[in-house]
Design a protein around this motif. Structure first.
Motif, PDB file in Angstrom:
ATOM      1  N   ILE A 168       0.848  -1.190   0.000  1.00  0.00           N
ATOM      2  CA  ILE A 168       0.000   0.000   0.000  1.00  0.00           C
ATOM      3  C   ILE A 168       0.887   1.246   0.000  1.00  0.00           C
ATOM      4  O   ILE A 168       1.863   1.324   0.759  1.00  0.00           O
ATOM      5  N   VAL A 169       0.550   2.184  -0.853  1.00  0.00           N
ATOM      6  CA  VAL A 169       1.268   3.463  -0.859  1.00  0.00           C
ATOM      7  C   VAL A 169       0.441   4.452  -0.034  1.00  0.00           C
ATOM      8  O   VAL A 169      -0.713   4.735  -0.371  1.00  0.00           O
ATOM      9  N   PRO A 170       0.996   4.935   1.057  1.00  0.00           N
ATOM     10  CA  PRO A 170       0.225   5.853   1.905  1.00  0.00           C
ATOM     11  C   PRO A 170      -0.190   7.106   1.118  1.00  0.00           C
ATOM     12  O   PRO A 170       0.523   7.543   0.213  1.00  0.00           O
ATOM     13  N   ASP A 171      -1.315   7.656   1.513  1.00  0.00           N
ATOM     14  CA  ASP A 171      -1.818   8.846   0.824  1.00  0.00           C
ATOM     15  C   ASP A 171      -0.778   9.959   0.794  1.00  0.00           C
ATOM     16  O   ASP A 171      -0.666  10.695  -0.198  1.00  0.00           O
ATOM     17  N   ALA A 172      -0.045  10.107   1.866  1.00  0.00           N
ATOM     18  CA  ALA A 172       0.914  11.210   1.961  1.00  0.00           C
ATOM     19  C   ALA A 172       2.010  11.104   0.909  1.00  0.00           C
ATOM     20  O   ALA A 172       2.687  12.084   0.601  1.00  0.00           O
ATOM     21  N   GLN A 173       2.219   9.931   0.377  1.00  0.00           N
ATOM     22  CA  GLN A 173       3.288   9.754  -0.607  1.00  0.00           C
ATOM     23  C   GLN A 173       2.787   9.923  -2.041  1.00  0.00           C
ATOM     24  O   GLN A 173       3.557   9.777  -2.984  1.00  0.00           O
ATOM     25  N   ARG A 197      -1.954  14.905  -8.117  1.00  0.00           N
ATOM     26  CA  ARG A 197      -2.846  14.378  -9.146  1.00  0.00           C
ATOM     27  C   ARG A 197      -3.387  12.995  -8.740  1.00  0.00           C
ATOM     28  O   ARG A 197      -4.586  12.714  -8.862  1.00  0.00           O
ATOM     29  N   GLN A 198      -2.489  12.176  -8.268  1.00  0.00           N
ATOM     30  CA  GLN A 198      -2.931  10.836  -7.836  1.00  0.00           C
ATOM     31  C   GLN A 198      -3.930  10.944  -6.674  1.00  0.00           C
ATOM     32  O   GLN A 198      -4.924  10.219  -6.622  1.00  0.00           O
TER      33      GLN A 198
END
Lengths: 177, 768
Positions: A56-61, A65-66
């Protein structure tokens, strides 16, 4: 018989659509003629092992745009399917012939969207609809019910978009369709 | 509370119909049925399945012994049988359907029954009420059928524990005859330092399935064990002993019960004796009897014993002198697989049998491949039949070390011959043996004498004669024939260094066995009833780990457990012709740094309540846990249920909400059809929610709760179902989609363009 280069040994027709999904073509072939071909079950088993390593890629990263795209599809989910959550993720390729755009985890009822799919809303929404339909139906790829729900859910979303339900997300200049 | 008591099925049919009218408005009936014997689990399962098929909602029957009478108790919901749960009204006149369903209990023999009308099913399932009702019924049943009826049954209890604990000495019941010690036959002698001989009179208590020792006698004035047990124990000895027990007023043995004539009680001759009657504390008891003989040796104690009934439990042993003619008359050419072993130097060395090599190390092919793989240059080999391959290759010894190449050649010939004979070439009549594993298994060295029985027996005798007295105790001669379902009682061999003949080919050489004690296989098959668990030994609770048909296998398992590094204590006990490995589980308490009972495996001493009621809500037991933390973790995973965690005897029990209506809920035909017609699981769940909402609107809170609970259960099951399907390969745990496939499916749906258009318009609109 001409064996396609992406052939695999069919052990059960149930796996046909699943292995085609992985970029392979199941064929009926005697084991003695199969050479080094792998079976459909092997391919699926390997695929599942790979997919279990999703990160999972944390939202902060995420890039703005993503994040804009992810926010939109989370709202779509909230209105239409309510899977547990939608995560941006680095998803391993499901096979050596395809890359993975998204994934639904039956066990955790989460949808994982590949970060590159979040670069464009059209890709992310389509992927989201596909995965949410797994959640809604419990069915696998290629099953009639799954495809029916994809259609009905897409129709519902079209209506919702036309009503302006997602305008607050769409007006974000970072969002790209 | 309305109660009806009766004694026959016909009466029950009438009574149950009469009671039905009292519960037309709801409530429940509690049935207690006293039977001659304890129903098996299969009986109960059959009863429940049949009842459910007939539309009855009932609790799973509980069987308990009430004053010694097996009592089966269950509760029937008053609103059953249902044909349609959603339908209005309760069908009447159908309760007689229940009667034929009770056939499993009727087969056992119904003594009495009691029906109790209880006002509310939630109360009906409370254990305390079950017990109270059970006692009521049983007391009446006992009035109807005099106590003798039940006491007599003590004489035909089919399975009884074969263990006895006396002064905390583990007792091994192993035979009905002890006469192979110090036999002055001129042949082999075994010297057994004897400190005393005890005779025990015991019976099995069918209520708690323990052996009760009525009395023990020290036969201190008789030192010659052989003489004693050859001629039997004089009855006067028992009579005199009885007089010394103040609370034991009188003991009458066996035939005297029928004839009124007191007969001498001779262990040897009175094998037909099945009962004794005695008066203890003013109460007359008539029970099945045992005799047991405890031989107190210098360094260890062993209790021998045997049951007088049933006869099937006669042992498979005869003593050595009786077998001399057998040895002398054995054919010089041995048939099939018969072996004589002389195991010398008991505590060090090899021990093996061909059966073991075959079972434990695979086929000869496997063994050869393994030896080659290990780089061995030679391998041990012997011929199974003595007369086959060895002769044709000029071997004189049945066991020999040969080269790998030579073994391959022999094996090839053997395999070819098997093929020619139409048999399995992978099981050739040749055995290759590796020795090493047996060091680990038994740590015993032995010598294998492959010549004729007579010759080797003679050798064994010479070895014996030359050995000193001290050494003899370490010498064991085992004469056996294989395959043998009852191999031998390893524990007895190990403890007593006795000489046994274990099994024989009676069918093959019937004449050889004239005059010998007939052998009955005692260790074939498993038990037909569960061994008791837990049992207490030296103050510790032991739980059943596994059961085995032979002591050999049980001991092997026990050895494995002991050598596994686990601190748990292991015990092997016989039970109904088989053997049980018991475990007293222990785990390491890191805080206290001591071994403590493992409650994960050992669990509570008594089972926790299956149902508890809190504030009008009935909770059903779900899982037991050793710690509250684990219980709470499990509770966190149960999203849709009301949860209760209660401590119980050192552990914690996780209870789930289960209303009585839900517990007894069986969808009617109409509902079932609806549900089945909706194949989609999610929609079925949604339908349950809809039904609940409908019930809410109609003000039927019970039905609403019912459907909500069913929906929650289904959702929970849906998760498990997905995982299970994954394990089965029927569905995938992960559903991936490739960009190409995703685009294709959206395109197929026909909404790709519509989505594009709608979003682009919306973006323009949103951004002004």
């Amino acid at each position: 018989m001409d064996i396609p280069t992406n052939a695999c040994i069919r052990t059960d027709p149930r796996w046909d659509k699943a292995v085609r999904h992985l970029g392979y073509e199941p064929v009926d072939i005697l084991p003695e003629n199969a050479g080094s071909l792998r079976t459909d079950a092997d391919l699926i088993s390997e695929s599942q092992e790979k997919l279990a390593r999703v990160k999972i890629v944390p939202d902060a990263q995420l890039t703005p745009r993503q994040m804009a795209t992810l926010s939109l599809i989370r709202e779509i989910n909230h209105r239409n399917a309510r899977v547990r959550d939608i995560h941006a993720a680095e998803i391993p390729p499901a096979s050596d012939r395809v890359r993975t755009a998204g994934m639904y985890g039956r066990h955790d009822q989460n949808v994982y969207i590949s970060t590159d799919q979040l670069e464009a809303g059209s890709q992310a929404v389509s992927t989201c609809i596909h995965e949410m339909s797994h959640h809604q139906t419990g069915k696998g790829d290629g099953e009639e019910r799954h495809e029916e729900v994809i259609g009905s859910m897409a129709a519902a979303i079209v209506d919702q978009v036309s009503r302006g339900d997602y305008d607050q997300y769409l007006k974000n200049p970072e969002f790209v369709w | 509370m309305t109660e009806i008591v009766g004694f026959t099925l016909d009466q029950l049919a009438t009574d149950i119909e009469a009671l039905e009218q009292y519960i037309a408005g709801g409530g429940a009936l509690q049935l207690n049925i006293c039977t001659e014997d304890i129903p098996t689990e299969a009986d109960l399962a059959s009863l429940v399945l049949n009842a459910e098929q007939a539309g009855f909602a009932m609790t799973f029957p509980e069987v308990s012994l009430q004053s010694g009478v097996p009592t089966t108790s269950f509760t029937l919901s008053g609103s059953t049988p249902r044909s349609n749960y959603l339908g209005a009204g309760i069908p009447t006149g159908q309760w007689q359907v229940l009667i034929p369903l009770l056939t499993p209990l009727a087969t056992i023999g119904i003594i009495a029954y009691g029906i109790t009308k209880v006002g509310d099913i939630s109360k009906a399932i409370m254990p305390i009420l079950l017990v109270a009702g059970g006692i009521m019924v049983v007391s009446i049943a006992l009035l109807r059928r005099p106590a003798e009826r039940y006491l007599e049954r003590g004489g035909r209890v089919p399975y009884l524990p074969s263990t006895v604990t006396l002064n905390n000495i583990p007792a091994t019941v192993s035979g009905t005859k002890i006469k192979d010690i110090d036999i002055p036959s001129g042949d082999l002698k075994l010297s057994l330092p004897t400190a005393g001989i005890w005779l025990l009179l015991a019976y099995d208590d069918e209520i708690d399935h323990t052996t009760k020792v009525i009395k023990t006698w020290l036969i201190s004035d008789v030192q010659d064990i052989n003489n004693n047990f050859a001629d039997g124990v004089p009855f006067s000895l028992l009579e005199n002993a009885v007089k010394k027990v103040p609370q034991l007023e009188k003991v009458i043995f066996d035939q005297s019960i029928e004839t009124g004539k007191t007969e001498p009680f001779l262990i040897e001759t009175n094998r037909k004796a099945r009962k004794c009657r005695f008066t203890l504390n003013g109460e007359v008891k008539e029970v099945a009897c045992y005799y047991m003989v405890k031989v107190v040796k210098a360094r260890s104690s062993t209790v021998y014993g045997g049951r007088l009934n049933p006869k099937e439990y006669l042992p498979s042993v005869v003593d050595l002198p009786d077998c001399t003619p057998l040895l002398e008359n054995l054919p010089a050419t041995r048939q099939k697989r018969k072996y004589i072993y002389a195991l010398t130097n008991f505590n060090s060395g090899y021990y093996f049998t061909p059966d073991f090599s075959y079972e434990r190390q695979g086929t000869a092919l496997d063994i050869l491949a393994k030896a080659k793989g290990a780089g061995e240059s030679t391998i041990q080999i012997w011929n199974d039949a003595q007369t086959g391959y060895w002769k044709q290759f000029g071997y004189k010894e049945a066991k020999q070390s040969i080269s790998i190449a030579e073994a391959e050649k022999l094996l090839g010939v053997a395999r070819k011959e098997e093929v020619d004979q139409g048999r399995d070439p992978d099981r050739p009549a040749i055995t290759l043996v590796e020795y090493t594993p047996y060091k680990r298994i038994r740590n015993i060295k032995g010598l294998y004498f492959p010549a004729t029985v007579q010759t080797e027996f003679q050798k064994a005798k010479e070895t014996w004669d030359k050995s000193g007295e001290k050494e003899r105790e370490r010498i064991l001669i085992h004469i056996g024939y294989f395959p043998s379902e009852r191999f031998f009682d390893w524990n007895e061999l190990r403890q007593d260094r006795k000489i046994w003949i274990v099994d024989y080919f009676k069918e093959e050489h019937p004449g050889l066995f004239e005059g010998l004690t007939p052998s009955k296989k005692t260790a074939t098959g498993y038990m037909t009833t569960n061994p008791p668990s837990p049992i207490e030994h030296n103050g510790l609770q032991y739980y059943v780990h596994m059961t085995f048909p032979t002591r050999m296998e049980a001991e092997e398992e026990a050895e494995g457990l002991r050598g596994s590094g686990s601190p748990s204590k292991i015990l092997v006990k016989p039970w109904e012709g088989g053997y049980v490995v018991y475990e007293h589980p222990l785990t390491w308490d890191e805080e206290k740094e001591v071994f403590v009972p493992d409650t994960v495996h050992g669990w509570m001493k008594t089972p926790p309540l299956d149902f508890i009621e809190v504030e009008g809500v009935v909770y059903r037991r779900h899982i037991n846990f050793p710690t509250r933390k684990e219980a709470e973790e499990a509770a966190a995973g149960l999203k849709h249920c009301k949860i209760l965690i209660r401590p119980w005897e050192g552990g914690f029990v996780l209870y789930k909400y289960m209303s009585p209506a839900v517990r007894d809920f069986k969808p009617g035909e109409h509902t079932q059809n609806l549900i089945e017609s909706v194949r989609d699981e999610k929609e079925a769940i949604a339908m349950y929610h809809d039904f609940a909402d409908m019930a809410d609107e109609m003000g039927d809170q019970t039905t609403a709760d019912l459907y909500r609970h069913v929906a929650a259960e289904e959702e929970h099951h849906a998760e498990e179902f997905g995982q299970r399907l994954t394990e089965l390969g029927g569905a995938l745990k992960y559903e991936p989609v490739t960009a190409e496939f995703m685009a294709e499916t959206i395109a197929v749906s026909g909404y790709k363009d519509k989505l594009d258009q709608a979003f682009q318009e919306a973006i323009q609109r949103a951004r002004g």
